[in-house]
Design a protein around this motif. Sequence first.
Motif, PDB file in Angstrom:
ATOM      1  N   ILE A 165       0.859  -1.192   0.000  1.00 40.94           N
ATOM      2  CA  ILE A 165       0.000   0.000   0.000  1.00 40.94           C
ATOM      3  C   ILE A 165       0.892   1.237   0.000  1.00 40.94           C
ATOM      4  O   ILE A 165       1.801   1.360   0.840  1.00 40.94           O
ATOM      5  N   GLY A 166       0.671   2.137  -0.931  1.00 41.14           N
ATOM      6  CA  GLY A 166       1.421   3.388  -0.990  1.00 41.14           C
ATOM      7  C   GLY A 166       0.517   4.576  -0.688  1.00 41.14           C
ATOM      8  O   GLY A 166      -0.600   4.654  -1.205  1.00 41.14           O
ATOM      9  N   ILE A 167       0.986   5.485   0.149  1.00 40.71           N
ATOM     10  CA  ILE A 167       0.218   6.688   0.507  1.00 40.71           C
ATOM     11  C   ILE A 167       1.005   7.905   0.051  1.00 40.71           C
ATOM     12  O   ILE A 167       2.163   8.096   0.447  1.00 40.71           O
ATOM     13  N   ASP A 168       0.372   8.715  -0.767  1.00 39.46           N
ATOM     14  CA  ASP A 168       1.009   9.921  -1.301  1.00 39.46           C
ATOM     15  C   ASP A 168       0.454  11.139  -0.569  1.00 39.46           C
ATOM     16  O   ASP A 168      -0.527  11.743  -1.003  1.00 39.46           O
ATOM     17  N   PHE A 169       1.076  11.465   0.564  1.00 40.65           N
ATOM     18  CA  PHE A 169       0.646  12.639   1.331  1.00 40.65           C
ATOM     19  C   PHE A 169       1.025  13.913   0.592  1.00 40.65           C
ATOM     20  O   PHE A 169       1.947  13.927  -0.249  1.00 40.65           O
ATOM     21  N   LEU A 170       0.319  14.986   0.922  1.00 44.09           N
ATOM     22  CA  LEU A 170       0.650  16.286   0.347  1.00 44.09           C
ATOM     23  C   LEU A 170       2.001  16.754   0.872  1.00 44.09           C
ATOM     24  O   LEU A 170       2.379  16.479   2.019  1.00 44.09           O
ATOM     25  N   THR A 171       2.741  17.470   0.045  1.00 47.53           N
ATOM     26  CA  THR A 171       4.079  17.938   0.406  1.00 47.53           C
ATOM     27  C   THR A 171       4.021  18.893   1.594  1.00 47.53           C
ATOM     28  O   THR A 171       3.180  19.801   1.645  1.00 47.53           O
ATOM     29  N   LEU A 172       4.923  18.673   2.546  1.00 53.95           N
ATOM     30  CA  LEU A 172       4.996  19.518   3.743  1.00 53.95           C
ATOM     31  C   LEU A 172       6.264  20.358   3.711  1.00 53.95           C
ATOM     32  O   LEU A 172       7.264  19.988   3.082  1.00 53.95           O
ATOM     33  N   PRO A 173       6.277  21.490   4.409  1.00 50.88           N
ATOM     34  CA  PRO A 173       7.371  22.451   4.239  1.00 50.88           C
ATOM     35  C   PRO A 173       8.699  22.055   4.874  1.00 50.88           C
ATOM     36  O   PRO A 173       9.755  22.492   4.422  1.00 50.88           O
ATOM     37  N   ASP A 174       8.644  21.230   5.935  1.00 55.88           N
ATOM     38  CA  ASP A 174       9.903  20.953   6.630  1.00 55.88           C
ATOM     39  C   ASP A 174       9.847  19.597   7.331  1.00 55.88           C
ATOM     40  O   ASP A 174       8.813  18.926   7.386  1.00 55.88           O
ATOM     41  N   ARG A 175      10.998  19.244   7.895  1.00 60.09           N
ATOM     42  CA  ARG A 175      11.132  17.947   8.554  1.00 60.09           C
ATOM     43  C   ARG A 175      10.247  17.847   9.789  1.00 60.09           C
ATOM     44  O   ARG A 175       9.672  16.784  10.069  1.00 60.09           O
ATOM     45  N   ALA A 176      10.113  18.929  10.534  1.00 60.87           N
ATOM     46  CA  ALA A 176       9.295  18.911  11.746  1.00 60.87           C
ATOM     47  C   ALA A 176       7.845  18.562  11.413  1.00 60.87           C
ATOM     48  O   ALA A 176       7.188  17.792  12.136  1.00 60.87           O
ATOM     49  N   ALA A 177       7.337  19.122  10.328  1.00 61.40           N
ATOM     50  CA  ALA A 177       5.956  18.819   9.927  1.00 61.40           C
ATOM     51  C   ALA A 177       5.827  17.352   9.533  1.00 61.40           C
ATOM     52  O   ALA A 177       4.833  16.693   9.871  1.00 61.40           O
ATOM     53  N   ARG A 178       6.825  16.840   8.818  1.00 60.29           N
ATOM     54  CA  ARG A 178       6.767  15.422   8.425  1.00 60.29           C
ATOM     55  C   ARG A 178       6.830  14.515   9.642  1.00 60.29           C
ATOM     56  O   ARG A 178       6.157  13.482   9.703  1.00 60.29           O
ATOM     57  N   GLN A 179       7.628  14.882  10.638  1.00 61.18           N
ATOM     58  CA  GLN A 179       7.708  14.079  11.859  1.00 61.18           C
ATOM     59  C   GLN A 179       6.384  14.096  12.621  1.00 61.18           C
ATOM     60  O   GLN A 179       5.961  13.084  13.196  1.00 61.18           O
ATOM     61  N   ALA A 180       5.714  15.245  12.631  1.00 65.46           N
ATOM     62  CA  ALA A 180       4.412  15.338  13.296  1.00 65.46           C
ATOM     63  C   ALA A 180       3.392  14.462  12.588  1.00 65.46           C
ATOM     64  O   ALA A 180       2.568  13.772  13.232  1.00 65.46           O
ATOM     65  N   LEU A 181       3.423  14.459  11.257  1.00 67.82           N
ATOM     66  CA  LEU A 181       2.524  13.606  10.491  1.00 67.82           C
ATOM     67  C   LEU A 181       2.841  12.137  10.741  1.00 67.82           C
ATOM     68  O   LEU A 181       1.934  11.312  10.918  1.00 67.82           O
ATOM     69  N   ASP A 182       4.128  11.802  10.786  1.00 67.84           N
ATOM     70  CA  ASP A 182       4.527  10.420  11.014  1.00 67.84           C
ATOM     71  C   ASP A 182       4.057   9.944  12.390  1.00 67.84           C
ATOM     72  O   ASP A 182       3.599   8.807  12.539  1.00 67.84           O
ATOM     73  N   ALA A 183       4.131  10.823  13.386  1.00 67.20           N
ATOM     74  CA  ALA A 183       3.676  10.462  14.731  1.00 67.20           C
ATOM     75  C   ALA A 183       2.167  10.212  14.740  1.00 67.20           C
ATOM     76  O   ALA A 183       1.685   9.275  15.401  1.00 67.20           O
ATOM     77  N   ALA A 184       1.417  11.042  14.015  1.00 66.96           N
ATOM     78  CA  ALA A 184      -0.034  10.860  13.933  1.00 66.96           C
ATOM     79  C   ALA A 184      -0.382   9.541  13.247  1.00 66.96           C
ATOM     80  O   ALA A 184      -1.297   8.819  13.669  1.00 66.96           O
ATOM     81  N   LEU A 185       0.362   9.211  12.202  1.00 68.67           N
ATOM     82  CA  LEU A 185       0.115   7.961  11.491  1.00 68.67           C
ATOM     83  C   LEU A 185       0.470   6.761  12.364  1.00 68.67           C
ATOM     84  O   LEU A 185      -0.237   5.749  12.370  1.00 68.67           O
TER      85      LEU A 185
END
Length: 368
Positions: A233-253
Amino acid sequence: MTTSLLWDAGPGEVRAGLVEDGKLIEFRIFRQLEHLSMPLAAGEKYSARVVNRTGPNKALVTIGGGVDAILQPAAQFTDGQLLVVEMTRAPVPEPGRWKLPLVRAVPDSQATAPLGWQRGDSPEQSFARMMAAKADQLVCSTPQVANDLRAMVGDAKPVHIDADTIADADFDSLAEMSVTGEFPIEGGMLTIERTRAMTMIDIDGGSGAMTLNLAAAREIPRLLQLLDIGGQIGIDFLTLPDRAARQALDAALTESCKKLGSHERTAVNGFGFVQIVRPRNGASVQEILCGITPGRLSLDSKAIALLRATAVSTGHGCRTLTAPPKIIERIKRWPDTLAKLRLSLGTDIELVSDSSVTGYGHVHVSQS
């Protein structure tokens, strides 16, 4: 907290839903189609013969009835050898073709001709027992359906007759969304699309990227469990501005995936892509409904839709089912299903082919 199994048995299929704390957490569709030469389901056993080796540890086997499968591991087997195999993954559709089922050898067993299914409990009974084991109570729409379910799973758990609860679950709407692959989230939409390589999930909407991504991260694991979507399964999330935002999304997932069961996944990469791998022992709800034509009902699904419409039609007269020729021909290959439907309606059923009819056809109830 009570878990209920909603058991909606109709001609040609069973729709089953697990409801926990008032929420539908699993939706499954079981079909045992008469035109197949034998039941094909994970856990079933078959007498097989090795056709030829296809790799160092893989072999093509036949289980009779024109059905081939991939045997793995297969290092110790030779061409022509008879053996008993257990299906680990039923045939699954992908765009334009079917993948062969996967099987493994059953140790310490002796196979003899003829090839084919080794009869045990019916696949429907195995499915019913598997689903009932997860529930505290069982809910059916009619006394006849309840009696049939009790015959398969026993009387250990209470069975309630509640047609309204079955109707309120609105399996039809969930099936329609599964066919289109479009599911609403807060501020946008998820699109689940099958490809030959994997199931792809795309996020779109009018809200900000982080808002949409977090909504998707909450909803995607729920849908994977709800619709029995496994494999790659591949998930194509919308592009985020920085690493901190990606880490926050990863934690939510990570938090949302806790209820997903056995799985592996990658972290959110710099492009917003995540890959999840889940066990897969058969077709998902989407694959059952669409077959090899993603985004459209399969021929089997259209035929079953017409039979379901017939089952809920009212009146005492003969039912005339008018549909495109391919749908009528498919229904004719299900004589047992037709016989049961005639018995439940207490009237005759006539099948009429009409190439001018669109969709899956229609039902007419005679007034005489």
